[in-house]
Design a protein around this motif. Structure first.
Motif, short mmCIF file in Angstrom:
data_model
loop_
_atom_site.label_atom_id
_atom_site.label_comp_id
_atom_site.label_asym_id
_atom_site.label_seq_id
_atom_site.Cartn_x
_atom_site.Cartn_y
_atom_site.Cartn_z
N UNK A 56 -9.62 55.52 61.91
CA UNK A 56 -9.74 54.31 60.93
C UNK A 56 -9.09 53.13 61.36
N UNK A 57 -9.61 52.10 60.91
CA UNK A 57 -9.08 50.68 60.88
C UNK A 57 -8.30 50.11 59.55
N UNK A 58 -6.89 50.09 59.66
CA UNK A 58 -6.38 49.20 58.45
C UNK A 58 -6.46 47.67 58.62
N UNK A 59 -6.58 47.05 57.52
CA UNK A 59 -6.81 45.47 57.81
C UNK A 59 -6.08 44.93 56.38
N UNK A 60 -5.61 43.93 56.74
CA UNK A 60 -5.09 43.09 55.34
C UNK A 60 -5.83 41.69 55.68
N UNK A 61 -6.38 41.09 54.69
CA UNK A 61 -6.93 39.57 54.85
C UNK A 61 -6.02 38.47 53.81
N UNK A 62 -5.40 37.57 54.55
CA UNK A 62 -4.63 36.78 53.54
C UNK A 62 -5.33 35.48 53.58
N UNK A 63 -5.18 34.76 52.19
CA UNK A 63 -5.48 33.50 52.42
C UNK A 63 -4.15 32.49 51.86
N UNK A 64 -4.00 31.66 52.85
CA UNK A 64 -2.65 30.83 52.59
C UNK A 64 -2.66 29.32 52.66
#
Length: 446
Positions: A297-305
């Motif tokens: 599995x791939x774990x991922x976080x997407x952030x807007x900054x």
């Protein structure tokens, strides 16, 4: 639909679109179908409304984030090596005329709790706190060996057969410390874990040479380039190439079902009661779930900054590699940052991704080391997806299935999969030296 094709391609992910383009250029009759109404499959780029819908349900994004259409958020964020195989494939097929690229500001590595720039010049290497003075001398000798190494010229081999000498044995010859070995293997050779240390050194040396050639190509602060408006442009570029060479496209085709003959060979695809016949089927794992197995599995976080990632020299586009050993993991973690300068967000906004092969079910705590590097974030989304690889024998069933995208933030593994598939389908290797400028004439007619 009732025609016969050489190949039917299912799914418009990047891998499938590259293959569709290459096979069309080869003169094969290609039909390309997708159950979605957009290009890109799992590797598409989303605007802000689409991102919100995917991760937050129906609610509308807050106004302070800016216009939805100014966002192009990649679902599989990856940079390209400036001299890598994907760029050579783009040039070879003339797809570059549909795209604009911009160099990536910097490549960084996480070491002993801090972010360090991967040196891009001799001067940067001398000043870098990654190594002490004596270690820099030893490392320089190793880099000179790598730079001068030519597979075809035994004089450059210093008596070493890199097809049998392991990476660990080669590096030991130069007396480099574990931290330097870590930096070389993960930040320059871009290995995902430490298995390479016990494998023949030739692969690592070739990867390091690719890194330095890519660095030299644009004289930038990193070896990477990235398309303006995000990676969603790439599948569409290859789709146009396929169309120029006679490929047929059909989006929004529900329930694309692969048909098999009495011998178990793929012979067509049925959708909405119509069947198109074919000799071979190319697809992503979601179209033939009984012929793939889960490999992780791939774990991922997407952030807007609203700011660049701290400690990266105010870089607007950046890759940070967190080697496994630094985090006590089995594989590396990656941080990918880009911004309005690559037209993927409105002015003043930055997008960051943290990704890793999942080693637990708790995404938030697993990705914490990468997220902690980002500083304050406006919005944060978490995602996890399964990875699959084919288990079928294409020579028996005529089905050619791609492997799911990994957690890396560069394209080298992706393109290797595509070129291997191309060779299996056609029985030959892609000749990346051929000039296909004839496509320009075909484009005008089309």
């Amino acid at each position: 639909m009732d025609e016969e094709y050489d190949v039917i391609v299912l799914g418009t992910g990047l891998k499938e679109c590259i293959l569709s383009g290459l096979l069309s250029v080869d003169g094969l009759k290609v039909l390309h179908m997708d159950r979605n109404d957009y290009y890109g499959g799992d590797s598409t780029s989303l605007n802000l409304n689409q991102l919100w819908k995917k991760f937050r349900g129906e609610d509308k994004p807050p106004a302070h984030l800016g216009s939805s259409k100014d966002y192009n958020v990649d679902m599989v964020p990856k940079f390209m090596m400036a001299n890598g195989t994907l760029v050579r494939t783009l040039i070879h097929t003339d797809v570059t005329k549909y795209l604009s690229f911009k160099a990536v500001d910097g490549s960084f590595v996480f070491s002993k709790g801090k972010i360090h720039k991967v040196p891009a010049t001799d001067m940067e290497a001398l000043k870098s706190p990654l190594m002490g003075l004596f270690e820099k001398r030893r490392a320089r000798n190793f880099f000179i060996f790598v730079q001068d190494y030519n597979e075809a010229d035994p004089k450059t081999h210093q008596g070493l057969d890199l097809t049998t000498v392991t990476t660990k044995e080669l590096i030991a010859k130069y007396g480099l410390s574990d931290d330097t070995v870590d930096f070389i293997g993960h930040a320059l050779a871009l290995h995902r874990d430490d298995r390479h240390l016990n494998e023949p050194a030739l692969d690592t040396v070739k990867r390091m040479k690719l890194y330095s050639e890519s660095l030299a190509r644009f004289q930038g602060g990193s070896p990477y380039i990235y398309p303006l408006y995000g990676l969603g442009e790439l599948p569409q570029g290859f789709a146009r190439l396929s169309a120029v060479y006679g490929g047929t496209y059909m989006l929004s085709k529900p329930e694309c079902k692969v048909e098999f003959d009495m011998e178990g060979k793929a012979c067509g695809v049925t959708s909405e009661g119509e069947t198109a016949k074919c000799k071979k089927v190319v697809c992503d794992p979601s179209y033939l779930t009984n012929k793939v197995r889960k490999i992780g599995k791939v774990a991922r976080a997407i952030a807007i900054m609203s700011h660049p990632i701290p400690n990266t020299n105010e870089s607007h586009s950046v890759q940070i590699i967190l080697p496994q050993k630094q985090l006590g993991r089995k594989s590396d973690m990656y941080v990918f940052g880009c911004s309005y300068t690559h037209n993927v967000a409105p002015k003043g906004k930055f997008i960051a991704f943290v990704s890793a092969e999942a080693e637990s079910d708790n995404i938030q705590s697993e990705l914490k080391p990468g997220i902690d590097l980002l500083g304050p974030v406006d919005e944060l989304f978490f995602d996890m997806y399964d990875r699959y690889e084919p288990v079928n024998e294409p020579s028996l069933d005529n089905c050619f299935i791609s492997t799911s995208y990994d957690a890396t933030t560069h394209f080298e593994t992706t393109v290797t999969d595509v070129l291997n598939m191309y060779t299996m389908i056609t029985g030959k290797a892609v000749d990346l030296s051929v000039d296909l400028s004839a496509a320009s004439a075909a484009e005008e007619e089309y």
